[in-house]
Write a protein that holds these residues in place. Structure first.
Motif, PDB file in Angstrom:
ATOM      1  N   UNK A 108       0.790  -1.221   0.000  1.00  0.00           N
ATOM      2  CA  UNK A 108       0.000   0.000   0.000  1.00  0.00           C
ATOM      3  C   UNK A 108       0.829   1.280   0.000  1.00  0.00           C
ATOM      4  N   UNK A 109       1.828   1.353   0.858  1.00  0.00           N
ATOM      5  CA  UNK A 109       2.600   2.594   1.003  1.00  0.00           C
ATOM      6  C   UNK A 109       3.393   2.916  -0.256  1.00  0.00           C
ATOM      7  N   UNK A 110       3.908   1.882  -0.928  1.00  0.00           N
ATOM      8  CA  UNK A 110       4.681   2.121  -2.150  1.00  0.00           C
ATOM      9  C   UNK A 110       3.764   2.609  -3.268  1.00  0.00           C
ATOM     10  N   UNK A 111       2.619   1.951  -3.437  1.00  0.00           N
ATOM     11  CA  UNK A 111       1.689   2.358  -4.487  1.00  0.00           C
ATOM     12  C   UNK A 111       1.165   3.767  -4.242  1.00  0.00           C
ATOM     13  N   UNK A 170     -10.633  22.993  -6.419  1.00  0.00           N
ATOM     14  CA  UNK A 170     -10.890  22.449  -5.084  1.00  0.00           C
ATOM     15  C   UNK A 170     -11.129  20.946  -5.211  1.00  0.00           C
ATOM     16  N   UNK A 171     -10.181  20.165  -4.700  1.00  0.00           N
ATOM     17  CA  UNK A 171     -10.281  18.704  -4.753  1.00  0.00           C
ATOM     18  C   UNK A 171     -11.001  18.200  -3.514  1.00  0.00           C
ATOM     19  N   UNK A 172     -11.869  17.223  -3.695  1.00  0.00           N
ATOM     20  CA  UNK A 172     -12.631  16.669  -2.583  1.00  0.00           C
ATOM     21  C   UNK A 172     -12.456  15.151  -2.541  1.00  0.00           C
ATOM     22  N   UNK A 173     -12.421  14.607  -1.328  1.00  0.00           N
ATOM     23  CA  UNK A 173     -12.270  13.168  -1.150  1.00  0.00           C
ATOM     24  C   UNK A 173     -10.838  12.700  -1.325  1.00  0.00           C
ATOM     25  N   UNK A 174      -9.890  13.598  -1.054  1.00  0.00           N
ATOM     26  CA  UNK A 174      -8.482  13.267  -1.282  1.00  0.00           C
ATOM     27  C   UNK A 174      -7.687  13.261   0.025  1.00  0.00           C
ATOM     28  N   UNK A 175      -6.588  12.523   0.005  1.00  0.00           N
ATOM     29  CA  UNK A 175      -5.562  12.661   1.032  1.00  0.00           C
ATOM     30  C   UNK A 175      -4.577  13.732   0.570  1.00  0.00           C
ATOM     31  N   UNK A 176      -3.640  14.092   1.427  1.00  0.00           N
ATOM     32  CA  UNK A 176      -2.615  15.068   1.034  1.00  0.00           C
ATOM     33  C   UNK A 176      -1.815  14.548  -0.149  1.00  0.00           C
ATOM     34  N   UNK A 197      -5.480   4.591  -6.896  1.00  0.00           N
ATOM     35  CA  UNK A 197      -6.261   4.369  -5.671  1.00  0.00           C
ATOM     36  C   UNK A 197      -7.069   3.071  -5.787  1.00  0.00           C
ATOM     37  N   UNK A 198      -7.729   2.901  -6.927  1.00  0.00           N
ATOM     38  CA  UNK A 198      -8.557   1.704  -7.127  1.00  0.00           C
ATOM     39  C   UNK A 198      -7.706   0.428  -7.115  1.00  0.00           C
ATOM     40  N   UNK A 199      -6.545   0.483  -7.765  1.00  0.00           N
ATOM     41  CA  UNK A 199      -5.661  -0.671  -7.798  1.00  0.00           C
ATOM     42  C   UNK A 199      -5.139  -0.993  -6.393  1.00  0.00           C
ATOM     43  N   UNK A 257      -7.875  -2.688  -4.441  1.00  0.00           N
ATOM     44  CA  UNK A 257      -8.131  -4.036  -4.920  1.00  0.00           C
ATOM     45  C   UNK A 257      -7.037  -5.011  -4.470  1.00  0.00           C
ATOM     46  N   UNK A 258      -5.773  -4.517  -4.436  1.00  0.00           N
ATOM     47  CA  UNK A 258      -4.647  -5.384  -4.078  1.00  0.00           C
ATOM     48  C   UNK A 258      -4.540  -5.554  -2.568  1.00  0.00           C
ATOM     49  N   UNK A 259      -4.691  -4.454  -1.810  1.00  0.00           N
ATOM     50  CA  UNK A 259      -4.382  -4.480  -0.379  1.00  0.00           C
ATOM     51  C   UNK A 259      -5.607  -4.493   0.542  1.00  0.00           C
ATOM     52  N   UNK A 260      -6.808  -4.318  -0.017  1.00  0.00           N
ATOM     53  CA  UNK A 260      -8.071  -4.521   0.720  1.00  0.00           C
ATOM     54  C   UNK A 260      -8.234  -3.627   1.949  1.00  0.00           C
ATOM     55  N   UNK A 261      -7.539  -2.513   2.005  1.00  0.00           N
ATOM     56  CA  UNK A 261      -7.667  -1.611   3.146  1.00  0.00           C
ATOM     57  C   UNK A 261      -8.880  -0.705   2.915  1.00  0.00           C
ATOM     58  N   UNK A 262      -9.877  -0.726   3.800  1.00  0.00           N
ATOM     59  CA  UNK A 262     -11.086   0.086   3.600  1.00  0.00           C
ATOM     60  C   UNK A 262     -10.795   1.577   3.445  1.00  0.00           C
ATOM     61  N   UNK A 263      -9.716   2.068   4.064  1.00  0.00           N
ATOM     62  CA  UNK A 263      -9.379   3.484   3.959  1.00  0.00           C
ATOM     63  C   UNK A 263      -8.951   3.875   2.547  1.00  0.00           C
ATOM     64  N   UNK A 264      -8.624   2.881   1.741  1.00  0.00           N
ATOM     65  CA  UNK A 264      -8.203   3.150   0.368  1.00  0.00           C
ATOM     66  C   UNK A 264      -9.389   3.277  -0.583  1.00  0.00           C
ATOM     67  N   UNK A 265     -10.564   2.977  -0.108  1.00  0.00           N
ATOM     68  CA  UNK A 265     -11.751   3.028  -0.977  1.00  0.00           C
ATOM     69  C   UNK A 265     -12.311   4.449  -0.940  1.00  0.00           C
TER      70      UNK A 265
END
Length: 464
Positions: free
Chosen positions: A337-340, A393-399, A442-444, A447-455
């Motif tokens: 996750x962190x690398x992607x 203005x971007x919404x739904x994003x991390x830094x 983000x989608x990949x 799908x690969x790491x299954x972390x809910x925070x990535x959805x």
């Protein structure tokens, strides 16, 4: 000539070349930006049989074949001086005794410890960075058995006015400018629709944007490495996936900077082969550090770099699914996750068809000379378009999402709208592309790491 071609010649003069003739008459063994410089020098105005012969004779006389280097060394010994075409490079080795501190590499002669006059070094800083192609006159001193570069003419334009290009950009529509840029890369714009042209140009984002990490996957023969090999002296293609710490970061033995410090952008070709081999663990950890901060350390040495990284690979044979693309093509060492998350975006090269017919694939039109364009895209790295980015203005994003998207937008503005003049509709087109490249990552990752925070799904607003 089309209208935009005549206008391009009127606006930029000798910085524009007949690309088909330049490509068809490329000089073997020379990068295209060097080849086009020489063609422009000898064939000013028009490429004819006569001046083409003069160019070839000049190169044949002064370019050394590896098998002939001992013959040239004999001539140097007997005559005391020699003129040759090469990529000269200077290194400063502080561990050597004083008289050997500055050492010049002359690759065609297999020499790594020649001398260079201080005047040449002072006038050509890039000899100390990634080296310079040019015509050099070297002399041999029989008394002290030393070779020295006495005269040097670099094969590049001495002064490039970025502001002139920015000012002249308003003379062209965005469609015309896209045609110019695709033709400059060397491809036939008639083979692509507008979206495909933007995809082609987005390959160049790491050339104009600092510290960005991108990937592209496509069919073989779509030209994924073509621009990196042919139009810029500031880019370096690394074939295959294996590279050492010393090569990439810093050589502790020779005290020499690695490729990340020497170039604006590195392209790793055939990255899909990592699926079988993986990345060396030490290289991966240092690369992980660099992608997060723009810094790396090796031994007691810490370095800062603005080098971008592009990784390209071929699609799997027998069809593919976009939903599982990265998992299928990349080794598990770089799909955590962190690398992607450090991957700004993936260019959808799968939307481009393979270039099968050479006559149809390459441009039939004028474009910027490669040496001119190489300097322009290098200078564009320092341009700032925050006043445009601040309208989004971007919404739904991390830094990290926001940083990645803004860099992709900035890179596309530099390539398509370097004067910063674009309509809301044109800005929306670029923002949509940038978000789609990042959303794919983000989608990949989810799908690969299954972390809910990535959805998450990114949206945006554009303010007046």
């Amino acid at each position: 000539m089309e209208l935009w071609e005549r206008k391009l010649k009127e606006c930029f003069g000798s910085a524009v070349v007949d690309k088909p003739k330049a490509i068809n008459n490329e000089m073997p063994g020379l990068p295209r930006y060097v080849s086009e410089y020489l063609l422009g020098f000898f064939c000013e105005g028009e490429i004819t049989k006569e001046n083409l012969k003069e160019t070839n004779d000049y190169i044949h006389e002064h370019r050394i074949d590896a098998r002939e280097k001992e013959v040239f060394k004999k001539d140097l010994l007997l005559k005391g001086s020699l003129k040759l075409i090469d990529k000269f490079k200077v290194k400063i080795n502080l561990t050597k005794k004083k008289e050997d501190t500055i050492q010049m590499e002359i690759p065609s002669l297999g020499i790594s410890d020649a001398k260079v006059s201080s005047d040449i070094l002072q006038s050509n800083d890039r000899l100390l960075i990634d080296g310079l192609w040019g015509m050099g006159e070297i002399v041999y001193n029989e008394d002290n058995k030393q070779i020295q570069l006495e005269k040097f003419k670099p094969f590049q334009l001495s002064e490039i006015d970025l502001e002139e290009l920015i000012e002249m950009r308003e003379q062209f529509s965005s469609d015309q400018w896209l045609n110019i840029m695709v033709s400059t890369v060397g491809l036939n714009y008639e083979n692509y629709n507008r979206r495909q042209k933007l995809i082609l140009l987005s390959r160049l984002i790491p050339m104009v944007e600092n510290n960005i990490f991108m990937m592209e996957f496509g069919r073989p023969g779509t030209g994924k490495t073509y621009a990196y090999e042919n139009i810029s002296s500031y880019s370096r293609v690394i074939s295959g996936s294996q590279v050492t710490e010393a090569q990439l970061f810093y050589n502790l033995t020779t005290k020499q900077d690695g490729l990340l410090v020497q170039y604006d952008v590195l392209l790793f070709d055939e990255i899909d082969k990592i699926k079988k081999t993986g990345i060396d663990e030490k290289v991966k950890n240092k690369l992980y550090q660099y992608l997060a901060s723009g810094k790396f350390d090796r031994g007691e040495v810490e370095k800062v770099s603005e080098c971008g990284i592009m990784m390209v690979g071929n699609l799997p044979p027998g069809g593919f699914s976009e939903e599982e693309l990265l998992e299928r093509l990349l080794h598990s060492s770089i799909t955590h996750s962190a690398f992607l998350d450090r991957l700004a975006g993936v260019v959808p090269g799968w939307e481009l068809e393979s270039l099968k017919d050479r006559r149809k694939a390459y441009t039939k039109h004028y474009g910027f000379a490669a040496d001119y364009f190489s300097e322009i895209i290098h200078k564009l790295r320092k341009k700032n378009y925050n006043y445009i980015l601040n309208r989004i203005s971007l919404e739904g994003t991390t830094i990290r999402d926001a940083d990645a998207i803004n860099k992709i937008i900035s890179g596309m503005i530099k390539l398509v709208y370097p004067n910063g003049e674009l309509t809301d509709e044109e800005l929306k087109e670029i923002v949509d592309i940038a978000i789609s490249y990042r959303q794919f990552v983000i989608n990949q990752n989810f799908m690969i790491n299954k972390d809910p925070e990535l959805k998450r799904t990114i949206s945006y607003l554009i303010y007046e």
